[in-house]
Design a protein around this motif. Structure first.
Motif, PDB file in Angstrom:
ATOM      1  N   ASP A 224       2.441  -0.860  -6.195  1.00 50.08           N
ATOM      2  CA  ASP A 224       3.326   0.309  -6.098  1.00 50.08           C
ATOM      3  C   ASP A 224       3.091   0.953  -4.738  1.00 50.08           C
ATOM      4  O   ASP A 224       2.055   1.570  -4.519  1.00 50.08           O
ATOM      5  N   MET A 225       4.065   0.782  -3.838  1.00 46.38           N
ATOM      6  CA  MET A 225       3.997   1.262  -2.456  1.00 46.38           C
ATOM      7  C   MET A 225       3.010   0.420  -1.637  1.00 46.38           C
ATOM      8  O   MET A 225       1.873   0.806  -1.411  1.00 46.38           O
ATOM      9  N   VAL A 226       3.479  -0.731  -1.195  1.00 45.76           N
ATOM     10  CA  VAL A 226       2.638  -1.632  -0.395  1.00 45.76           C
ATOM     11  C   VAL A 226       3.286  -1.945   0.962  1.00 45.76           C
ATOM     12  O   VAL A 226       3.001  -2.961   1.572  1.00 45.76           O
ATOM     13  N   GLY A 227       4.144  -1.034   1.443  1.00 44.92           N
ATOM     14  CA  GLY A 227       4.875  -1.288   2.692  1.00 44.92           C
ATOM     15  C   GLY A 227       4.209  -0.748   3.944  1.00 44.92           C
ATOM     16  O   GLY A 227       4.713  -0.936   5.046  1.00 44.92           O
ATOM     17  N   THR A 228       3.054  -0.037   3.790  1.00 49.59           N
ATOM     18  CA  THR A 228       2.317   0.441   4.974  1.00 49.59           C
ATOM     19  C   THR A 228       0.942  -0.227   4.946  1.00 49.59           C
ATOM     20  O   THR A 228       0.860  -1.401   4.632  1.00 49.59           O
ATOM     21  N   GLY A 229      -0.120   0.506   5.303  1.00 53.62           N
ATOM     22  CA  GLY A 229      -1.449  -0.098   5.209  1.00 53.62           C
ATOM     23  C   GLY A 229      -2.277   0.049   6.480  1.00 53.62           C
ATOM     24  O   GLY A 229      -3.410  -0.440   6.538  1.00 53.62           O
TER      25      GLY A 229
END
Ligand SMILES: [Zn+2]
Length: 418
Positions: free
Chosen positions: A319-324
């Motif tokens: 759930d929400m893995v588009g940054t990092g």
């Protein structure tokens, strides 16, 4: 010479595989964030349009069905705004989703309402506070003076207390630097609005509000689930929610990071496991709806699983893995020493992530529905600039995917070793 050519050839082919994956990732995210999916919520059946597309994707990848469908239907009540809410005062219209949002638990409104201000004096003078708490506010909208209260802690405290409307006002205005839209299955008896601090000032003594609800009972929605059989009937569950907030009237919430990114990760992993010859575990791939309205889809699937829940070795919920760029969280991993230890060993050994944080129990996403049923469930989330959370600005172009490929590699290696 020959060796270096081989190395170059290897590097090029390696890059092209990764490039291909990211091309697919972007294609999926752009698709389900586009206008024809209406923010994958409840206005114009955006969730079902997305489900139909994703079911076809499951089929194209070659996943097996439980029974003869990928869909697991269920119903929920839901409130939606078919028209963009109007909020104005003294001839000034505030801009919906930029200056204010209406929480979809709000009842209808159409008229001029008196504003009662909570000032520094209300909160610090016991006589003023006592009088305020015992007065009748049933016709008023309560608003906290954010500029006069130049004490952030007191302001936050006042927001927390008054946002729940313990004083039975007609409505409450909560000041919030980051407006967060949401989804709701019930209508409260008071209006609830978030406004950016400073957008409405204490000189204002009345506002005009127009909120038009479209409450739907037994709205039909669906989870999506498919699998690949393995050598053992032990299951690894790979999951994400595909719903988002839909529309606030004409304003769409595309939900690129939340959670088109997680959907694309599930599809990428499904494609990977489809190519593997002999799978160690039975791999189940699930996409939930209703997350934003209260983990509805995952609760339904955990209560009505098409596979044996007791056979699940581990669940990964993305759930929400588009940054990092600021690291990766493995929420809940500390609940299971075997999972936590292996994760830390692997990261020490191969340095997938510069910063990987494992935590104890959390209930903030769909893993919780399975965690509550005794499943080892980990929630994967990337840290970075996630400030567009639940805003119309959560768009595909803003995702940098800093942690994306490493999560993909990490999960595949973890499943192999676990
Ligand atoms: Zn989410």
């Amino acid at each position: 010479m020959k060796n270096s050519l081989l190395i170059i050839a290897f590097l090029i082919s390696g890059f092209s595989v990764l490039a291909q994956d990211m091309e697919y990732t972007r294609k999926i995210i752009n698709e389900i964030c586009s206008a024809k999916y209406y923010g994958r919520g409840y206005v114009n059946k955006g969730d079902s349009i997305a489900a139909s597309f994703l079911g076809k994707e499951f089929s194209a990848i070659g996943l097996e069905m439980y029974g003869n469908t990928y869909f697991q239907p269920y119903t929920t009540d839901i409130n939606r705004f078919a028209e963009t809410p109007v909020f104005s005062f003294g001839g000034t219209d505030l801009v919906a989703a930029k200056d204010f949002i209406v929480i979809p638990s709000s009842p209808e409104a159409d008229g001029k309402y008196k504003i009662e201000w909570i000032t520094k004096e209300t909160l610090t003078n016991q006589w003023v506070l006592r009088h305020f708490l015992s007065a009748d506010h049933s016709g008023s909208i309560i608003c906290i003076d954010s500029t006069g209260l130049n004490n952030p802690e007191l302001y936050a405290f006042a927001n927390t207390i008054f946002a729940k409307n313990y004083i039975n006002a007609k409505g409450v205005i909560e000041g919030s630097e980051h407006l967060k839209y949401t989804a709701r299955t019930k209508i409260n008896d008071y209006i609830s609005i978030q406004v950016k601090p400073g957008k409405i000032l204490p000189e204002t003594d009345s506002v005009y509000l127009k909120i038009k609800n479209d409450f739907v009972k037994d709205y039909k929605t669906q989870n999506i689930v498919g699998y690949l059989p393995g050598k053992s009937d032990s299951v690894v569950l790979i999951a994400a929610h595909y719903d988002h907030l839909g529309m606030m009237g004409d304003i769409m919430f595309p939900g690129a990071n939340d959670n088109a990114s997680g959907v694309s990760m599930v599809l990428n992993l499904a494609k990977h496991y489809k190519k593997e010859k002999k799978l160690k575990y039975t791999m189940v791939f699930a996409l939930f709806s209703g997350e934003e309205a209260g983990l509805l889809g995952s609760k339904y699937m955990a209560g009505n699983p098409p596979f044996d829940l007791t056979k699940v070795k581990v669940m990964f919920n993305f759930d929400m893995v588009g940054t990092g760029d600021e690291g990766v969280y493995m929420f809940n991993a500390k609940e299971y020493p075997a999972v936590d230890t292996l994760m830390k060993e692997m990261n020490k050994d191969k340095e997938y992530f510069e910063v990987m944080t494992t935590t104890g129990a959390t209930w903030s996403s769909d893993h919780a529905s399975f965690f509550d049923k005794g499943v080892n469930a980990v929630f994967v989330y990337t840290d970075g600039d996630n400030s567009n959370y639940h805003q119309p600005e959560d768009i595909p172009a803003d995702l940098n995917f800093a942690g994306y490929k490493d999560i993909y590699r990490f999960v595949i290696d973890f499943v192999q070793k676990f």
